[in-house]
Design an enzyme around this catalytic site. Structure first.
Site, PDB file in Angstrom:
ATOM      1  N   GLU A 453       0.850  -1.188   0.000  1.00 36.36           N
ATOM      2  CA  GLU A 453       0.000   0.000   0.000  1.00 36.36           C
ATOM      3  C   GLU A 453       0.887   1.240   0.000  1.00 36.36           C
ATOM      4  O   GLU A 453       1.774   1.353   0.851  1.00 36.36           O
ATOM      5  CB  GLU A 453      -0.893  -0.001   1.251  1.00 36.36           C
ATOM      6  CG  GLU A 453      -1.875  -1.144   1.278  1.00 36.36           C
ATOM      7  CD  GLU A 453      -2.279  -1.544   2.703  1.00 36.36           C
ATOM      8  OE1 GLU A 453      -2.081  -0.754   3.632  1.00 36.36           O
ATOM      9  OE2 GLU A 453      -2.783  -2.671   2.855  1.00 36.36           O
ATOM     10  N   LEU A 482      -5.633  -2.367  -1.092  1.00 35.54           N
ATOM     11  CA  LEU A 482      -5.523  -2.208   0.359  1.00 35.54           C
ATOM     12  C   LEU A 482      -6.049  -3.480   1.028  1.00 35.54           C
ATOM     13  O   LEU A 482      -7.174  -3.511   1.524  1.00 35.54           O
ATOM     14  CB  LEU A 482      -6.333  -0.972   0.791  1.00 35.54           C
ATOM     15  CG  LEU A 482      -5.943  -0.286   2.097  1.00 35.54           C
ATOM     16  CD1 LEU A 482      -6.711   1.007   2.253  1.00 35.54           C
ATOM     17  CD2 LEU A 482      -6.104  -1.154   3.301  1.00 35.54           C
ATOM     18  N   GLU A 484      -4.138  -6.762   3.141  1.00 35.15           N
ATOM     19  CA  GLU A 484      -2.875  -7.419   3.511  1.00 35.15           C
ATOM     20  C   GLU A 484      -2.832  -8.865   3.025  1.00 35.15           C
ATOM     21  O   GLU A 484      -1.761  -9.395   2.706  1.00 35.15           O
ATOM     22  CB  GLU A 484      -2.656  -7.339   5.028  1.00 35.15           C
ATOM     23  CG  GLU A 484      -2.187  -5.969   5.518  1.00 35.15           C
ATOM     24  CD  GLU A 484      -3.267  -4.893   5.467  1.00 35.15           C
ATOM     25  OE1 GLU A 484      -4.466  -5.248   5.436  1.00 35.15           O
ATOM     26  OE2 GLU A 484      -2.918  -3.700   5.447  1.00 35.15           O
ATOM     27  N   GLN A 506       2.110  -2.132   5.860  1.00 33.45           N
ATOM     28  CA  GLN A 506       2.309  -0.727   6.225  1.00 33.45           C
ATOM     29  C   GLN A 506       2.560  -0.519   7.720  1.00 33.45           C
ATOM     30  O   GLN A 506       3.319   0.349   8.105  1.00 33.45           O
ATOM     31  CB  GLN A 506       1.092   0.064   5.767  1.00 33.45           C
ATOM     32  CG  GLN A 506       1.359   1.511   5.545  1.00 33.45           C
ATOM     33  CD  GLN A 506       0.240   2.146   4.723  1.00 33.45           C
ATOM     34  OE1 GLN A 506      -0.864   2.326   5.228  1.00 33.45           O
ATOM     35  NE2 GLN A 506       0.520   2.482   3.479  1.00 33.45           N
ATOM     36  N   TYR A 510      -1.243  -4.360  11.320  1.00 36.89           N
ATOM     37  CA  TYR A 510      -2.087  -4.827  10.211  1.00 36.89           C
ATOM     38  C   TYR A 510      -1.589  -6.139   9.617  1.00 36.89           C
ATOM     39  O   TYR A 510      -2.229  -6.697   8.728  1.00 36.89           O
ATOM     40  CB  TYR A 510      -2.222  -3.729   9.152  1.00 36.89           C
ATOM     41  CG  TYR A 510      -2.762  -2.454   9.746  1.00 36.89           C
ATOM     42  CD1 TYR A 510      -3.847  -2.507  10.617  1.00 36.89           C
ATOM     43  CD2 TYR A 510      -2.185  -1.226   9.492  1.00 36.89           C
ATOM     44  CE1 TYR A 510      -4.321  -1.348  11.218  1.00 36.89           C
ATOM     45  CE2 TYR A 510      -2.666  -0.069  10.084  1.00 36.89           C
ATOM     46  CZ  TYR A 510      -3.727  -0.139  10.943  1.00 36.89           C
ATOM     47  OH  TYR A 510      -4.220   0.992  11.535  1.00 36.89           O
ATOM     48  N   HIS A 555      -0.528   2.264  15.107  1.00 32.31           N
ATOM     49  CA  HIS A 555       0.710   2.706  14.461  1.00 32.31           C
ATOM     50  C   HIS A 555       1.923   2.484  15.351  1.00 32.31           C
ATOM     51  O   HIS A 555       3.038   2.807  14.971  1.00 32.31           O
ATOM     52  CB  HIS A 555       0.594   4.180  14.064  1.00 32.31           C
ATOM     53  CG  HIS A 555      -0.537   4.403  13.113  1.00 32.31           C
ATOM     54  ND1 HIS A 555      -1.775   4.828  13.517  1.00 32.31           N
ATOM     55  CD2 HIS A 555      -0.624   4.207  11.784  1.00 32.31           C
ATOM     56  CE1 HIS A 555      -2.578   4.898  12.475  1.00 32.31           C
ATOM     57  NE2 HIS A 555      -1.917   4.528  11.412  1.00 32.31           N
TER      58      HIS A 555
END
Ligand SMILES: Cc1ncc(C[n+]2csc(CCOP(=O)(O)OP(=O)(O)O)c2C)c(N)n1
Length: 765
Positions: A453, A482, A484, A506, A510, A555
């Site tokens: 991505e 998008l 995985e 990313q 994920y 994140h």
């Protein structure tokens, strides 16, 4: 007449011995129904005639396919017999699905096939098509006995697979092979565009079969979407998806009409329907579907209506959830009866001859099964594990040095990220070092592709792939959908096709959406194929925490447990630019030469870090080694990096911990405490020797672990030391068993420098 007795009479003895199984009720019913078949007086078709007017299936071919169907059925029966004698382990059969023989006949023997566990007749037809032909029956029998001589998994599982038959073994995880099938179909086209050769001809068609309940799995839904997504962009997607629809998933009924509704409502997926009980229809439709998908280089969905005769597996009593009427209705649609009817009505065989063949097939297969019953099994852990992760460190090291001398076929690192190069001609950050290494390797490896991505046009969320698409073209560096599972599926297919895929996930959090594509698919292929198939890949994953308040949990995820326990998986975690470059080269070489599945975990918070001790010191930057130094700078898998020579304390750490620990070591030094810091660098395989040596050097070990206390890296480091007999002082400090909150609160649960320092001083007190 035939050798089959009256219904209910004893079956003739076979070479399998006196305990050979008799006919069960279902078989007796089939035999009765076949016996009632009659030929019209005028019917007398020759071998080259159509088996039925209007069909392209000839009598001769129909006879061959019928023979495979019979063998497949008797293999199932033999499986249950072997199980009852304790000689076999696997009883999930293909009975009722034998119409899939027609699908094999409609394809080329070189078309790569990823098969459903009920595609037994397909496998036998493919084996007969091979040059030289194989005895597929022996392969399957050896498989269900878990015999070491079985040609694909070598006794590790019962899977359909053989490199000479172009059948790639699949796991039993429902629908998990569909992303790979999409990836393989994509890669055959992409390899052709890049001028690369694959093990399969350029006009191959990938065939992937699965059950009806499997269609509901999100993995299947994602794969069907990915295939359509490619087709929508007119990217080649030569893929024949075959849904073998028996109307059941173990005990759960598929709503009538659902597979047609799910498979036919997609404009970019051409739907075909065939009756699996009617070999002529199944063959004609399969030929049409295969021709369509091959010529259009587009995905087709072949809905093959089947029945499941008997329970899901030998242990499943279907009468607990199906009525006798339902079971009887399926028996009417037995594909063996359908083929017998075709042959008898064409005048190719009499009912008696059909039954003779039925009985001869039983005799032959029981004889083979009986003869194999004592076949040796795997008997040691070494034997079982031999194909998990072959590693050849010396060959890797030599290859890296040689590759540096090789003429460069692409623009090299200078084309990768020109703005960054111009602004920062000197030492690089971690992100820049990875970027430049990718560029250098893309220049030297024409089979390498980079995707994920946002990796293409944008160059990655953090700029790590910036400039690569411009330099190497959108065929080699590209944005993926998008999803995985699709990203990893593309990698699985590309690796199988002989390319060197470098997919990006990313964010670490994920990965979990798609972890099975690494755990269940990538990492097991070598195991289930005795390393005859491989799916090399280097999965780049941006992860770990400390993004200074940004992003919250998803994140900043710091959980690695899902990766660390996968047998054979390489997990690299570079902390510094001068480690990232050689470690990435090592991963690429391991993938290419040993077929390794590598995860390259990039600490996001260190991507753009420049300093170590104080602002502006540039201590976290490093020069990029020119190719002539690659051999000398090589970092083998499983080798740590030691900082300092202190004799009071060893701190073991990795990732963000390295920078934190080096800062703490300096503070401790000011107080006269001599510390050495070991950066593990590789979380799998762990740097075992380095770890023991560094521990022995001070006798006091602190493990500083930014992953969670439970399931985190420190658990394994400490256990490794204890297992090895380390008797010195030992402690660990890790992040809390928490998700990472948004904002400054993240600091309350993450490992901090202060916590490391406190733990170090406590340990030495
Ligand atoms: C992901 C996953 N979940 C559950 C299972 C357990 N399981 C094995 S077979 C099966 C039913 C599959 O039905 P279908 O796809 O229709 O194939 P069939 O066995 O009917 O041919 C289930 C639930 C599994 N193998 N994989």
């Amino acid at each position: 007449m035939d050798s089959v007795g009256e219904a209910g009479s004893a079956t003739p003895a076979t070479q399998a011995g006196d305990d050979a199984p008799g006919q069960d009720l279902a078989e007796q019913r089939l035999v009765r129904a076949i016996r009632e078949l009659t030929s019209p007086p005028e019917a007398r078709a020759g071998p080259g005639d159509p088996i039925r007017p209007g069909s392209s299936l000839t009598v001769a071919r129909c006879l061959d396919l019928f023979s495979a169907q019979l063998s497949s059925r008797h293999v199932d029966l033999a499986a249950r017999w072997l199980r009852s004698r304790g000689a076999g382990y696997y009883t999930i059969g293909s009975s009722g699905h034998e119409g899939n023989a027609a699908v094999a006949a409609a394809l080329r023997r070189t078309d790569p096939a990823l098969l459903h566990y009920r595609s037994g007749a397909f496998y036998l037809v493919r084996a007969a098509q091979a040059r030289p032909a194989r005895d597929g029956v022996s392969d399957v029998l050896l498989g269900l006995m878990a015999a070491a001589a079985e040609p694909i998994a070598g006794g590790r599982h019962k899977v359909f697979g053989h490199p000479e038959l172009h059948v790639i073994p699949q796991t039993s995880t429902i629908a998990s092979h569909l992303p790979r099938a999409v990836g393989l179909a994509f890669s055959i086209g992409r390899a052709a565009r890049l001028g690369l050769t694959t093990p399969w001809p350029e006009d191959s068609l990938v065939i992937c079969s699965f059950g009806d309940a499997s269609v509901n799995h999100s993995t299947a839904a994602g794969a069907l979407n990915a295939a359509a997504h490619c087709a929508y962009q007119r990217l080649p997607m030569p893929l024949l998806l075959v849904c073998e629809d028996n109307g059941l998933g173990i005990s759960v009924r598929t709503p009538p009409g659902w597979i047609e509704a799910a498979g036919s409502g997609r404009p970019l997926l051409r739907y075909f329907h065939a009756d699996g009980a009617d070999l002529a229809n199944a063959y004609d439709v399969a030929v049409a579907a295969a021709q369509w998908a091959r010529e259009k280089r587009a995905p087709a969905f072949l809905h093959l209506r089947t029945v499941r005769l008997g329970g899901h597996a030998g242990t499943d009593v279907e009468s607990a959830y199906r009525s006798p009427a339902e079971i009887a209705a399926d028996a009417e649609r037995d594909p063996l009866l359908g083929s017998a009817r075709l042959l008898v009505e064409a005048g190719a065989l009499t009912a008696g001859q059909v039954l003779e063949r039925y009985e001869a097939s039983r005799t032959r297969i029981l004889a083979v099964a009986g003869a194999m019953a004592g076949a040796p099994r795997l008997s040691s852990a070494e034997q079982v594990m031999a194909p998990i992760a072959p590693r050849r460190p010396a060959i890797l090291a030599a290859d890296i040095a040689a590759r540096a001398r090789q003429p460069v076929s692409g623009p090299g690192r200078h084309a990768a990220d020109p703005p960054a190069m111009e602004q920062n001609p000197g030492p690089l950050t971690l992100a820049q070092a990875i970027n430049h290494t990718l560029a250098d390797e893309l220049s030297r490896r024409p089979d390498m592709i980079v995707f994920g991505e946002d990796v293409g046009r944008k160059g990655g969320v953090y700029g790590v792939t910036r400039g690569l698409q411009r330099a190497f073209g959108a065929s080699r560096v590209f944005d993926s959908p998008l999803d995985e599972q699709t990203i990893l599926g593309l990698a699985l297919g590309a690796g199988l096709a002989g390319m060197l895929p470098v997919p990006e996930i990313q964010y670490l959090a994920y990965l979990h959406n798609a972890a099975d594509q690494i755990r269940g698919e990538a990492a097991t292929l070598s195991f289930f194929s005795r390393a005859q198939y491989r799916n090399p890949m280097v999965v780049r994953i941006a992860g770990l925490a400390y993004q200074q308040g940004f992003g919250g949990h998803f994140h900043n995820d710091n959980g690695l447990a899902a990766l660390r326990d996968i047998p054979g998986l390489v997990v690299a975690c570079p902390a510094r630019p001068d480690d990232a470059a050689p470690m990435l080269r090592s991963c690429l070489a391991a993938a290419e030469l040993d077929g390794s599945v590598c995860v390259f975990l990039e600490p996001i918070a260190l991507y753009h870090e420049r300093d170590l001790y104080s602002e502006g010191d540039g201590g976290w930057l490093a020069d990029y080694e020119p190719p002539e130094r690659w051999g000398a700078a090589h970092v083998p898998l499983g080798r740590g990096r030691l900082y300092g020579t202190g004799s009071d304390l060893t701190i073991m750490t990795f990732g963000n911990g390295v920078r934190m620990c080096l800062r703490i070591a300096r503070k401790l030094a000011a107080d006269g405490i001599g510390t050495r810091v070991l950066d593990l660098r590789w979380l799998a395989p762990l740097p075992y020797e380095d770890l023991l040596r560094a521990a022995a050097a001070t006798g006091t070990v602190l493990v500083a672990d930014e992953t969670r206390r439970t399931g985190g890296v420190s658990e394994t480091v400490i256990t490794t030391l204890v297992d090895a007999g380390f008797t010195g002082r030992i402690a660990r400090v890790a992040s809390h068993d928490s998700f990472i909150p948004l904002g400054d609160a993240a600091g309350t649960v993450l490992l901090s420098e202060a916590a490391i320092e406190d733990a170090a001083r406590d340990l030495l007190r």
